[in-house]
Design a protein around this motif. Sequence first.
Motif, short mmCIF file in Angstrom:
data_model
loop_
_atom_site.label_atom_id
_atom_site.label_comp_id
_atom_site.label_asym_id
_atom_site.label_seq_id
_atom_site.Cartn_x
_atom_site.Cartn_y
_atom_site.Cartn_z
N ALA A 163 61.47 48.86 18.77
CA ALA A 163 60.51 49.74 18.10
C ALA A 163 60.97 51.20 18.12
N GLU A 165 60.06 43.43 13.79
CA GLU A 165 59.03 42.42 13.53
C GLU A 165 59.09 41.31 14.58
N SER A 200 57.84 42.68 17.91
CA SER A 200 56.38 42.86 17.91
C SER A 200 55.68 41.52 18.06
N LYS A 201 56.18 40.52 17.34
CA LYS A 201 55.59 39.19 17.41
C LYS A 201 55.71 38.61 18.82
N SER A 210 56.14 40.29 21.63
CA SER A 210 55.34 41.08 22.55
C SER A 210 53.88 40.66 22.50
#
Length: 119
Positions: free
Chosen positions: A89, A109, A112-113, A115
């Motif tokens: 990020a 992406e 994030s998914k 996490s």
Amino acid sequence: MSTDELKKKIIEVLETIVDPEIGIDVYNLGLIREIKILSEKQVKIGMTLTTMFCPLATTIPLMIIDQLKEKLGVDVDIDIIYDPPWTPADMTEKGREMFKQRFGYDIVEMYSKTSMENK
């Protein structure tokens, strides 16, 4: 040269210094946390690495110091910052696009998914 102009030139140089393992420059990879202009000839950079155990932990900072001295004539003091740790990020939008082109997927992406799933 103004502080803003020097900072812009520093960023341009940082965008030429590529992390040899990932193939993306240190600025767009998000390794540069802070650029402080102390004078026209003295700069302090706070940077991180993708991992505390990065095999290039001494090489990359030396590349930065050498290139900024050679191209802009500035002396650089580098602080390595591990907290907070680097994550995908931290990449710039340009870095994220470079990663997608190079590896074929969006690491931000995916990160994030992953996490969200681990919470």
